[in-house]
Write a protein that holds these residues in place. Structure first.
Motif, mmCIF file in Angstrom:
data_model
loop_
_atom_site.group_PDB
_atom_site.id
_atom_site.type_symbol
_atom_site.label_atom_id
_atom_site.label_comp_id
_atom_site.label_asym_id
_atom_site.label_seq_id
_atom_site.Cartn_x
_atom_site.Cartn_y
_atom_site.Cartn_z
ATOM 1 N N PHE A 72 0.844 -1.188 0.000
ATOM 2 C CA PHE A 72 0.000 0.000 0.000
ATOM 3 C C PHE A 72 0.884 1.245 0.000
ATOM 4 N N SER A 73 0.379 2.323 -0.556
ATOM 5 C CA SER A 73 1.177 3.550 -0.687
ATOM 6 C C SER A 73 1.435 4.237 0.643
ATOM 7 N N SER A 74 0.615 3.976 1.637
ATOM 8 C CA SER A 74 0.760 4.643 2.932
ATOM 9 C C SER A 74 -0.063 3.920 3.983
ATOM 10 N N ALA A 75 0.150 4.314 5.237
ATOM 11 C CA ALA A 75 -0.663 3.777 6.321
ATOM 12 C C ALA A 75 -2.119 4.200 6.151
ATOM 13 N N SER A 76 -2.338 5.386 5.603
ATOM 14 C CA SER A 76 -3.703 5.852 5.361
ATOM 15 C C SER A 76 -4.413 4.956 4.355
ATOM 16 N N ALA A 77 -3.660 4.511 3.350
ATOM 17 C CA ALA A 77 -4.260 3.633 2.343
ATOM 18 C C ALA A 77 -4.664 2.295 2.958
ATOM 19 N N VAL A 78 -3.842 1.804 3.869
ATOM 20 C CA VAL A 78 -4.178 0.561 4.575
ATOM 21 C C VAL A 78 -5.449 0.764 5.390
ATOM 22 N N ALA A 79 -5.514 1.888 6.101
ATOM 23 C CA ALA A 79 -6.679 2.180 6.935
ATOM 24 C C ALA A 79 -7.956 2.263 6.092
ATOM 25 N N ASN A 80 -7.855 2.913 4.956
ATOM 26 C CA ASN A 80 -9.027 3.037 4.081
ATOM 27 C C ASN A 80 -9.457 1.677 3.525
ATOM 28 N N HIS A 81 -8.470 0.850 3.182
ATOM 29 C CA HIS A 81 -8.768 -0.462 2.595
ATOM 30 C C HIS A 81 -9.541 -1.343 3.574
ATOM 31 N N PHE A 82 -9.119 -1.319 4.846
ATOM 32 C CA PHE A 82 -9.732 -2.194 5.850
ATOM 33 C C PHE A 82 -10.829 -1.480 6.652
ATOM 34 N N ASP A 83 -11.075 -0.209 6.318
ATOM 35 C CA ASP A 83 -12.095 0.575 7.021
ATOM 36 C C ASP A 83 -11.815 0.631 8.520
ATOM 37 N N ILE A 84 -10.572 0.981 8.857
ATOM 38 C CA ILE A 84 -10.152 1.129 10.258
ATOM 39 C C ILE A 84 -9.443 2.472 10.400
ATOM 40 N N SER A 85 -9.107 2.847 11.624
ATOM 41 C CA SER A 85 -8.430 4.119 11.839
ATOM 42 C C SER A 85 -6.948 4.008 11.485
ATOM 43 N N ARG A 86 -6.366 5.127 11.102
ATOM 44 C CA ARG A 86 -4.937 5.163 10.799
ATOM 45 C C ARG A 86 -4.104 4.850 12.041
ATOM 46 N N ASN A 87 -4.589 5.287 13.229
ATOM 47 C CA ASN A 87 -3.868 4.992 14.464
ATOM 48 C C ASN A 87 -3.756 3.494 14.706
ATOM 49 N N THR A 88 -4.800 2.745 14.334
ATOM 50 C CA THR A 88 -4.755 1.292 14.494
ATOM 51 C C THR A 88 -3.626 0.701 13.653
ATOM 52 N N VAL A 89 -3.447 1.223 12.455
ATOM 53 C CA VAL A 89 -2.365 0.752 11.575
ATOM 54 C C VAL A 89 -1.009 1.114 12.173
ATOM 55 N N TYR A 90 -0.866 2.373 12.635
ATOM 56 C CA TYR A 90 0.398 2.806 13.228
ATOM 57 C C TYR A 90 0.786 1.923 14.412
ATOM 58 N N ARG A 91 -0.188 1.651 15.289
ATOM 59 C CA ARG A 91 0.116 0.854 16.479
ATOM 60 C C ARG A 91 0.545 -0.562 16.094
ATOM 61 N N ALA A 92 -0.113 -1.131 15.098
ATOM 62 C CA ALA A 92 0.251 -2.484 14.661
ATOM 63 C C ALA A 92 1.676 -2.508 14.135
ATOM 64 N N ILE A 93 2.050 -1.471 13.391
ATOM 65 C CA ILE A 93 3.410 -1.413 12.838
ATOM 66 C C ILE A 93 4.434 -1.178 13.940
ATOM 67 N N ASN A 94 4.214 -0.166 14.777
ATOM 68 C CA ASN A 94 5.204 0.210 15.781
ATOM 69 C C ASN A 94 5.329 -0.799 16.907
ATOM 70 N N GLU A 95 4.257 -1.516 17.210
ATOM 71 C CA GLU A 95 4.291 -2.491 18.296
ATOM 72 C C GLU A 95 4.487 -3.907 17.782
ATOM 73 N N SER A 96 4.728 -4.045 16.466
ATOM 74 C CA SER A 96 4.995 -5.346 15.837
ATOM 75 C C SER A 96 3.927 -6.378 16.186
ATOM 76 N N ARG A 97 2.668 -5.962 16.083
ATOM 77 C CA ARG A 97 1.580 -6.898 16.338
ATOM 78 C C ARG A 97 0.711 -7.024 15.085
ATOM 79 N N LYS A 98 -0.048 -8.067 15.014
ATOM 80 C CA LYS A 98 -0.832 -8.340 13.813
ATOM 81 C C LYS A 98 -1.998 -7.364 13.689
ATOM 82 N N LEU A 99 -2.194 -6.884 12.486
ATOM 83 C CA LEU A 99 -3.318 -6.001 12.199
ATOM 84 C C LEU A 99 -4.583 -6.840 12.077
ATOM 85 N N LEU A 100 -5.621 -6.425 12.819
ATOM 86 C CA LEU A 100 -6.895 -7.150 12.848
ATOM 87 C C LEU A 100 -6.707 -8.599 13.269
ATOM 88 N N GLY A 101 -5.633 -8.849 14.012
ATOM 89 C CA GLY A 101 -5.387 -10.177 14.560
ATOM 90 C C GLY A 101 -4.828 -11.193 13.589
#
Length: 245
Positions: free
Chosen positions: A209-238
């Motif tokens: 994806f071109s950005s974290a915002s693009a990921v958020a839009n694709h999955f219909d979630i907040s951008r902060n959720t994407v940032y936390r998954a990346i920075n905390e090395s945890r799975k996005l949406l489990g």
């Protein structure tokens, strides 16, 4: 005369000595003198010393620990064992991790988790206020709203939470992190929309994806959720592995 058994020179400020009992002594002039000790608004004692020609405030307990206290495990913070910030003797100090410091603060009553529960804020997360120069936790708050209530209106709870979620680095000269996440580092690229590409992987299948915002839009979630998954090395949406590329 200085008793060499009780005093040691500060390695990075050789014109100064510190004692095991928390006194700091200057040899910058011909006459030796004990430095004045000040108390900051968080209850910690500090002195002003010159390092590389610049005046710096240094916490007394930090100086004592750095000079006298072995730290074989390279722990980042120094704790007052009895919870008394005015007792900066060597015997009252210990190196601790952020987690150990938090547990000690709760145990000694420095972090008022009972008040948190009594106010019905069971979902609030304790927040560490961190010195940007030393990386040391200087206060643990029961919630993001407590600094404003205690220190004044200039401390904004929303800004503090943005720091905790790594969307902002500092607020009012301090770093703020959820307790237990003091090591988490803010990355400026989190703020650059459309420039940091994100790799999303599920069962060996990659999608860029071109950005974290693009990921958020694709999955219909907040951008902060994407940032936390990346920075905390945890799975996005489990289930999705996410990382910058």
């Amino acid at each position: 005369m200085v008793n060499n058994d009780l005093w040691e020179r500060i390695p990075y400020a050789p014109d100064y000595l510190v004692s095991r009992t928390g006194e700091v002594f200057s040899e910058k002039s011909c006459s030796k003198r004990k430095l004045t000790v000040y108390k900051n608004k968080y209850g910690y004692f500090y002195v002003v010393i010159s390092i590389d020609g610049k005046s710096k405030q240094k916490l007394v307990h930090r100086l004592v620990g750095e000079v006298f206290l072995p730290n074989p495990l390279n722990k980042p913070q120094i704790n007052h064992i009895n919870g008394d910030k005015s007792n900066n003797t060597l015997e009252n100090l210990e190196w601790v991790t952020a987690k150990e410091n938090k547990e000690h603060a709760i145990r000694t009553g420095l972090a008022d988790v009972d008040t948190l529960r009594d106010n019905g804020m069971k979902n609030a997360r304790p927040i560490s206020q961190i010195d940007v120069n030393t990386g040391e936790v200087i206060q643990i708050w029961s919630s993001s709203k407590d600094p404003k209530r205690v220190l004044g209106d200039k401390y904004d709870s929303s800004a503090i939470l943005r720091c905790c979620h790594l969307n902002k680095d500092t607020h009012k000269g301090f770093r703020w992190r959820f307790s237990g996440q003091e090591h988490m580092q803010y990355e400026f690229k989190d703020k650059i929309v459309g420039r940091s590409r994100v790799l999303v992987t599920l069962d060996g299948t990659d999608e860029i994806f071109s950005s974290a915002s693009a990921v958020a839009n694709h999955f219909d979630i907040s951008r902060n959720t994407v940032y936390r998954a990346i920075n905390e090395s945890r799975k996005l949406l489990g289930k999705y592995d996410v990382s910058y590329i």
